[in-house]
Design an enzyme around this catalytic site. Sequence first.
Site, PDB file in Angstrom:
ATOM      1  N   ARG A 102       0.885  -1.177   0.000  1.00 35.14           N
ATOM      2  CA  ARG A 102       0.000   0.000   0.000  1.00 35.14           C
ATOM      3  C   ARG A 102       0.920   1.224   0.000  1.00 35.14           C
ATOM      4  O   ARG A 102       1.723   1.404   0.922  1.00 35.14           O
ATOM      5  CB  ARG A 102      -0.890   0.004   1.239  1.00 35.14           C
ATOM      6  CG  ARG A 102      -1.583   1.343   1.459  1.00 35.14           C
ATOM      7  CD  ARG A 102      -2.695   1.288   2.465  1.00 35.14           C
ATOM      8  NE  ARG A 102      -3.842   0.597   1.909  1.00 35.14           N
ATOM      9  CZ  ARG A 102      -5.076   0.635   2.444  1.00 35.14           C
ATOM     10  NH1 ARG A 102      -5.298   1.325   3.541  1.00 35.14           N
ATOM     11  NH2 ARG A 102      -6.070  -0.012   1.878  1.00 35.14           N
ATOM     12  N   HIS A 129      -7.306   0.853  -6.452  1.00 36.89           N
ATOM     13  CA  HIS A 129      -7.522  -0.034  -5.303  1.00 36.89           C
ATOM     14  C   HIS A 129      -8.171  -1.324  -5.824  1.00 36.89           C
ATOM     15  O   HIS A 129      -9.333  -1.627  -5.541  1.00 36.89           O
ATOM     16  CB  HIS A 129      -8.419   0.672  -4.291  1.00 36.89           C
ATOM     17  CG  HIS A 129      -8.376   0.090  -2.906  1.00 36.89           C
ATOM     18  ND1 HIS A 129      -7.585  -0.996  -2.570  1.00 36.89           N
ATOM     19  CD2 HIS A 129      -9.017   0.449  -1.751  1.00 36.89           C
ATOM     20  CE1 HIS A 129      -7.751  -1.275  -1.287  1.00 36.89           C
ATOM     21  NE2 HIS A 129      -8.606  -0.417  -0.772  1.00 36.89           N
ATOM     22  N   GLN A 132      -9.979  -3.919  -3.448  1.00 33.61           N
ATOM     23  CA  GLN A 132     -11.292  -3.494  -2.971  1.00 33.61           C
ATOM     24  C   GLN A 132     -12.353  -3.734  -4.042  1.00 33.61           C
ATOM     25  O   GLN A 132     -13.454  -4.203  -3.746  1.00 33.61           O
ATOM     26  CB  GLN A 132     -11.248  -1.998  -2.595  1.00 33.61           C
ATOM     27  CG  GLN A 132     -12.568  -1.485  -2.077  1.00 33.61           C
ATOM     28  CD  GLN A 132     -12.936  -2.094  -0.728  1.00 33.61           C
ATOM     29  OE1 GLN A 132     -12.156  -2.047   0.207  1.00 33.61           O
ATOM     30  NE2 GLN A 132     -14.123  -2.678  -0.623  1.00 33.61           N
ATOM     31  N   ASP A 220     -17.317   6.968  -1.529  1.00 35.24           N
ATOM     32  CA  ASP A 220     -16.052   6.854  -0.802  1.00 35.24           C
ATOM     33  C   ASP A 220     -15.788   8.211  -0.151  1.00 35.24           C
ATOM     34  O   ASP A 220     -16.468   9.201  -0.466  1.00 35.24           O
ATOM     35  CB  ASP A 220     -14.922   6.456  -1.775  1.00 35.24           C
ATOM     36  CG  ASP A 220     -13.591   6.191  -1.081  1.00 35.24           C
ATOM     37  OD1 ASP A 220     -13.586   5.924   0.144  1.00 35.24           O
ATOM     38  OD2 ASP A 220     -12.539   6.252  -1.759  1.00 35.24           O
ATOM     39  N   CYS A 260     -16.365   1.236   0.743  1.00 33.52           N
ATOM     40  CA  CYS A 260     -15.160   0.451   1.039  1.00 33.52           C
ATOM     41  C   CYS A 260     -14.707   0.592   2.488  1.00 33.52           C
ATOM     42  O   CYS A 260     -13.964  -0.240   2.977  1.00 33.52           O
ATOM     43  CB  CYS A 260     -14.034   0.836   0.084  1.00 33.52           C
ATOM     44  SG  CYS A 260     -13.433   2.528   0.288  1.00 33.52           S
ATOM     45  N   ARG A 288     -13.253  -8.837   1.235  1.00 35.02           N
ATOM     46  CA  ARG A 288     -11.850  -8.512   0.991  1.00 35.02           C
ATOM     47  C   ARG A 288     -10.984  -9.749   1.231  1.00 35.02           C
ATOM     48  O   ARG A 288     -10.085 -10.067   0.459  1.00 35.02           O
ATOM     49  CB  ARG A 288     -11.380  -7.385   1.938  1.00 35.02           C
ATOM     50  CG  ARG A 288     -11.989  -6.020   1.663  1.00 35.02           C
ATOM     51  CD  ARG A 288     -11.507  -5.413   0.371  1.00 35.02           C
ATOM     52  NE  ARG A 288     -10.062  -5.322   0.286  1.00 35.02           N
ATOM     53  CZ  ARG A 288      -9.337  -4.331   0.803  1.00 35.02           C
ATOM     54  NH1 ARG A 288      -9.925  -3.317   1.411  1.00 35.02           N
ATOM     55  NH2 ARG A 288      -8.010  -4.312   0.668  1.00 35.02           N
TER      56      ARG A 288
HETATM   57  N1  NVA Z   1      -9.993   6.672  -1.237  1.00 34.59           N
HETATM   58  C1  NVA Z   1      -9.618   6.207   0.068  1.00 34.59           C
HETATM   59  C2  NVA Z   1      -9.839   4.741   0.186  1.00 34.59           C
HETATM   60  C3  NVA Z   1      -9.531   4.172   1.547  1.00 34.59           C
HETATM   61  C4  NVA Z   1      -9.697   2.689   1.608  1.00 34.59           C
HETATM   62  C5  NVA Z   1      -8.169   6.557   0.340  1.00 34.59           C
HETATM   63  O1  NVA Z   1      -7.332   6.414  -0.562  1.00 34.59           O
HETATM   64  O2  NVA Z   1      -7.850   6.992   1.452  1.00 34.59           O
HETATM   65  N1   CP Z   2     -11.164  -0.326   2.417  1.00 32.29           N
HETATM   66  C1   CP Z   2      -9.896  -0.383   2.839  1.00 32.29           C
HETATM   67  O1   CP Z   2      -8.955  -0.530   2.068  1.00 32.29           O
HETATM   68  O2   CP Z   2      -9.755  -0.257   4.195  1.00 32.29           O
HETATM   69  P1   CP Z   2      -8.406  -0.020   4.982  1.00 32.29           P
HETATM   70  O3   CP Z   2      -7.896   1.355   4.618  1.00 32.29           O
HETATM   71  O4   CP Z   2      -8.797  -0.112   6.432  1.00 32.29           O
HETATM   72  O5   CP Z   2      -7.406  -1.064   4.603  1.00 32.29           O
END
Ligand code: NVA
Ligand code: CP
Length: 301
Positions: A102, A129, A132, A220, A260, A288
């Site tokens: 990540r 992502h 997800q 989101d 998500c 997930r």
């Molecule tokens: N768009 C959000 C998704 C979190 C799972 C982010 O990147 O923070």
């Molecule tokens: N939806 C998702 O990716 O959650 P986290 O940021 O908690 O991993």
Amino acid sequence: MKNLFKMLDLSKEEIIDILDLADQLKYEKKNGISHEVLKGQKIGMIFEKASTRTRISFEVGITDLGATPLFLSSSDLQIGRGEPLIDTARVLGRYLDGIMIRTFKQSTVEDLAKYSGLSVINGLTDFSHPCQVLADLMTIREFKINFDGLKLCYVGDGNNMCNSLVVGALKVGMNVAIAVPNGYEPDESILAFAKEYGDKFYMTTNPEEAVKDADVIVTDVWTSMGQESETKQREQAFKGYCLTTELLNSAHQDYIVLHCLPAHREEEITAEVFENNAKYIFEEAENRLHAQKAVMVKLFN
Ligand code: NVA
Ligand code: CP
């Protein structure tokens, strides 16, 4: 399939294959049938951003598959003190059997694969992502049985989730409508991809228009990780992009809402809409685990 970088790289057949395997692994887990097909492997999980679901579902999933997960936070790795990723990658390639990362830039994921020589899974970048969205598609199929003829609507920021959902939903045969404010559209590469689908894709600034007759509505956060300095400006830009019961009145009568998570109540979604759809949203979170296990079986086995 060697890596999971982004939804654009997957064919419809590969997506359906992953979803079928995910359903099977979910069934096996629920019925106590073990599937330790990655026994003995060591899988690294690099995090340069916070996580609840991704971290835990990968850690549990890797363990379910008989492998050993290694949680590697960038604040503890030498990456956090400036060691180049290409050096870290070449070292990890000698210790590990696969990596999930990540991070911020999409190119980091691809460089990690190139320099480590390992299969790499994108656990979220600013651009995409895919894990997800595979879980989202799995959830949609679970509740709606078939993708054909369904309309998916996304309301909010044209961010990593939107980029990946548009591609995933179009590839499996859904119609897609998105409502995003001016200046917050998805990435140009995504719009170019969507254009090939003609009137199966529709973009507007008007949430009412996008939600009309939708079977699946997704939103989101307005401010993604790494954009915290823009929070105030984004709150202004996204006024009117909240999923409210009133807005959803024009959706299909059997609509479901997905998110998500984490969710910000009374920002992108009201507490009422969230709780009315909790059954779907938390199944999505559970999925997930199953979807990522399917990806790992395909890539690391
Ligand atoms: N768009 C959000 C998704 C979190 C799972 C982010 O990147 O923070
Ligand atoms: N939806 C998702 O990716 O959650 P986290 O940021 O908690 O991993």
